[in-house]
Design a protein around this motif. Structure first.
Motif, PDB file in Angstrom:
ATOM      1  N   LEU A  47       0.812  -1.232   0.019  1.00 19.48           N
ATOM      2  CA  LEU A  47       0.025   0.076  -0.024  1.00 19.48           C
ATOM      3  C   LEU A  47       0.841   1.359  -0.094  1.00 19.48           C
ATOM      4  CD1 LEU A  47      -2.929  -0.926   2.518  1.00 19.48           C
ATOM      5  CD2 LEU A  47      -3.115  -0.398   0.102  1.00 19.48           C
ATOM      6  N   GLU A  48       1.905   1.391   0.795  1.00 17.89           N
ATOM      7  CA  GLU A  48       2.928   2.381   0.861  1.00 17.89           C
ATOM      8  C   GLU A  48       3.637   2.667  -0.301  1.00 17.89           C
ATOM      9  OE1 GLU A  48       4.250   5.778   2.472  1.00 17.89           O
ATOM     10  OE2 GLU A  48       2.630   4.382   3.400  1.00 17.89           O
ATOM     11  N   ALA A  49       3.850   1.450  -1.052  1.00 22.30           N
ATOM     12  CA  ALA A  49       4.685   1.772  -2.242  1.00 22.30           C
ATOM     13  C   ALA A  49       3.819   2.217  -3.374  1.00 22.30           C
ATOM     14  CB  ALA A  49       5.213   0.203  -2.789  1.00 22.30           C
ATOM     15  N   LEU A  50       2.425   1.530  -3.295  1.00 21.68           N
ATOM     16  CA  LEU A  50       1.634   2.134  -4.331  1.00 21.68           C
ATOM     17  C   LEU A  50       1.328   3.698  -4.220  1.00 21.68           C
ATOM     18  CD1 LEU A  50       0.111   1.663  -7.037  1.00 21.68           C
ATOM     19  CD2 LEU A  50      -2.011   1.016  -5.651  1.00 21.68           C
ATOM     20  N   GLU A  52       3.165   5.747  -2.871  1.00 24.76           N
ATOM     21  CA  GLU A  52       4.377   6.510  -3.327  1.00 24.76           C
ATOM     22  C   GLU A  52       4.525   6.763  -4.960  1.00 24.76           C
ATOM     23  OE1 GLU A  52       7.334   8.709  -2.794  1.00 24.76           O
ATOM     24  OE2 GLU A  52       6.653   7.896  -1.041  1.00 24.76           O
ATOM     25  N   GLU A  53       3.783   5.509  -5.366  1.00 23.66           N
ATOM     26  CA  GLU A  53       3.905   5.554  -6.851  1.00 23.66           C
ATOM     27  C   GLU A  53       2.957   6.369  -7.540  1.00 23.66           C
ATOM     28  OE1 GLU A  53       2.446   2.281 -10.269  1.00 23.66           O
ATOM     29  OE2 GLU A  53       3.643   1.393  -8.431  1.00 23.66           O
ATOM     30  N   MET A  54       1.823   6.550  -6.913  1.00 23.30           N
ATOM     31  CA  MET A  54       0.663   7.497  -7.330  1.00 23.30           C
ATOM     32  C   MET A  54       0.940   8.791  -6.804  1.00 23.30           C
ATOM     33  SD  MET A  54      -2.617   4.835  -6.411  1.00 23.30           S
ATOM     34  CE  MET A  54      -3.906   5.838  -7.075  1.00 23.30           C
ATOM     35  N   GLY A  55       2.038   9.136  -6.210  1.00 28.75           N
ATOM     36  CA  GLY A  55       2.076  10.403  -5.755  1.00 28.75           C
ATOM     37  C   GLY A  55       1.345  11.120  -4.580  1.00 28.75           C
ATOM     38  N   LEU A  56       0.486  10.193  -3.762  1.00 30.80           N
ATOM     39  CA  LEU A  56      -0.397  10.397  -2.746  1.00 30.80           C
ATOM     40  C   LEU A  56       0.281  10.927  -1.572  1.00 30.80           C
ATOM     41  CD1 LEU A  56      -2.682   7.454  -3.075  1.00 30.80           C
ATOM     42  CD2 LEU A  56      -3.268   9.822  -3.960  1.00 30.80           C
ATOM     43  N   ASN A  57       1.829  10.862  -1.508  1.00 28.90           N
ATOM     44  CA  ASN A  57       2.403  11.183  -0.179  1.00 28.90           C
ATOM     45  C   ASN A  57       3.067  12.664  -0.558  1.00 28.90           C
ATOM     46  OD1 ASN A  57       2.268   8.796   1.102  1.00 28.90           O
ATOM     47  ND2 ASN A  57       4.085   7.959   0.019  1.00 28.90           N
ATOM     48  N   ARG A  58       2.906  13.334  -1.768  1.00 32.59           N
ATOM     49  CA  ARG A  58       3.422  14.574  -1.923  1.00 32.59           C
ATOM     50  C   ARG A  58       2.411  15.816  -1.539  1.00 32.59           C
ATOM     51  NH1 ARG A  58       4.300  14.921  -8.247  1.00 32.59           N
ATOM     52  NH2 ARG A  58       2.404  13.851  -8.259  1.00 32.59           N
ATOM     53  N   PRO A  59       3.015  17.056  -1.338  1.00 36.88           N
ATOM     54  CA  PRO A  59       2.041  17.913  -0.817  1.00 36.88           C
ATOM     55  C   PRO A  59       0.907  18.153  -1.764  1.00 36.88           C
ATOM     56  CG  PRO A  59       4.398  18.544  -0.673  1.00 36.88           C
ATOM     57  CD  PRO A  59       4.232  17.244  -1.208  1.00 36.88           C
TER      58      PRO A  59
END
Length: 311
Positions: A47-50, A52-59
């Motif tokens: 889940l965390e990897a996806l 990151e891949e989808m850019g959901l962790n960015r501002p």
């Protein structure tokens, strides 16, 4: 030119604000897109990897800027549900909804303007009273119920079309427009009734103005006064209403598609909302907003043509 630049700048600003609010709404709403794609059995690491891949962790602002840039380039993102580009999902459906919207608008305009003029010219006559009663009845009936009645009368009783038997424009253009004619009538009728009432009232208001008496004193007949003087001024509020109606008809098209089983963007929108497929919903909302904003801009430009004094 100053007026055009001012309106164009306002239009672009509103589009940016609406697109940001649409993006913000689906960013803060409950639900995890990564979890939606992988399912509840996914491991925390995956889940965390996806994410990151989808850019959901960015501002948020960085994600919005990236999304808006791609959107302007024609990339509307990827559907969470179907794992395919949103542009492809909407691409085949949008012409159907736009065709239905424009057909409804044309029917409304072609019927309403002559009827509005006729009822104003024959105020309190028999036809005027009949049209008044019909207008009141039609305005009281919601488009979806008109759609059901039209389906029953023209589909099941008169058999002029097959209910639910939608014909694609890729297969048969004539059959496509014939099928759309009936839902277009259902959408157009209430707007037509409102336009007739508004135009009639506007004309009867204008004929009391001083310039009308002056026009008659110069030897002009009733038709010349009406078509060369009164109608130009009476059309100003009507143009505003027609612009609002065209924007509203798109929403009506999305609803009526469900009644007539039309595979337009309405079906995708409702399905995507149910499945929390946010990229699809975002794209459709922004496209609808752009449609409404651009129509308002065009109405403003028509205003300027009709009345150059507008600043």
């Amino acid at each position: 030119m100053k007026y055009v630049v001012k309106k164009l700048s306002a239009m672009l600003l509103v589009i940016i604000i609406v697109s940001f609010l649409a993006f913000l709404a689906f960013s803060v709403i409950s639900g995890d897109p990564a979890l939606s794609k992988l399912g509840t059995q996914a491991t925390p690491e995956r889940l965390e990897a996806l994410r990151e891949e989808m850019g959901l962790n960015r501002p948020l602002l960085v994600r919005y800027g990236d999304w808006a840039t791609h959107f302007l380039q024609g990339d509307m993102g990827e559907s969470y549900d179907y794992n395919m580009p949103v542009k492809e999902m909407i691409g085949d459906k949008l012409p159907i909804t736009i065709s239905l919207t424009l057909m409804s608008f044309v029917i409304m305009t072609v019927l309403a303007i002559p009827l509005g003029i006729y009822t104003a010219k024959h105020e309190n006559g028999l036809i005027d009273r009949i049209i008044y009663i019909l207008n009141q009845v039609i305005m009281a009936i919601p488009p979806f119920f008109s759609g059901i009645l039209i389906t029953w009368i023209f589909g099941l009783v008169l058999k002029l079309f097959t209910p639910g038997g939608f014909v694609s424009y890729k297969e048969d253009v004539g059959g496509f427009f014939w099928y759309l004619l009936f839902p277009a009538i259902a959408i157009a009728l209430p707007k037509c009734a409102m336009t007739v009432k508004l135009l009639r009232a506007a004309i009867l208001d204008e004929v009391k103005a001083g310039y009308v008496r002056t026009a008659y004193s110069k030897g002009n007949n009733t038709n010349k006064v009406l078509y060369y003087h009164v109608l130009k001024n009476a059309m100003i509020p009507v143009v505003t209403f027609l612009g609002m109606a065209l924007a509203d008809i798109l929403a009506g098209s999305i609803v009526i598609e469900q009644v007539f089983n039309i595979p337009g963007i309405g079906r995708i929108l409702l399905t995507s909302i149910s499945n929390r497929d946010y990229p699809v919903v975002q794209a459709i909302i922004v496209l609808i907003a752009v449609w409404v904003i651009v129509i308002n801009f065009v109405v403003d430009m028509i205003y300027k043509v009709i009345d150059p004094r507008i600043d």
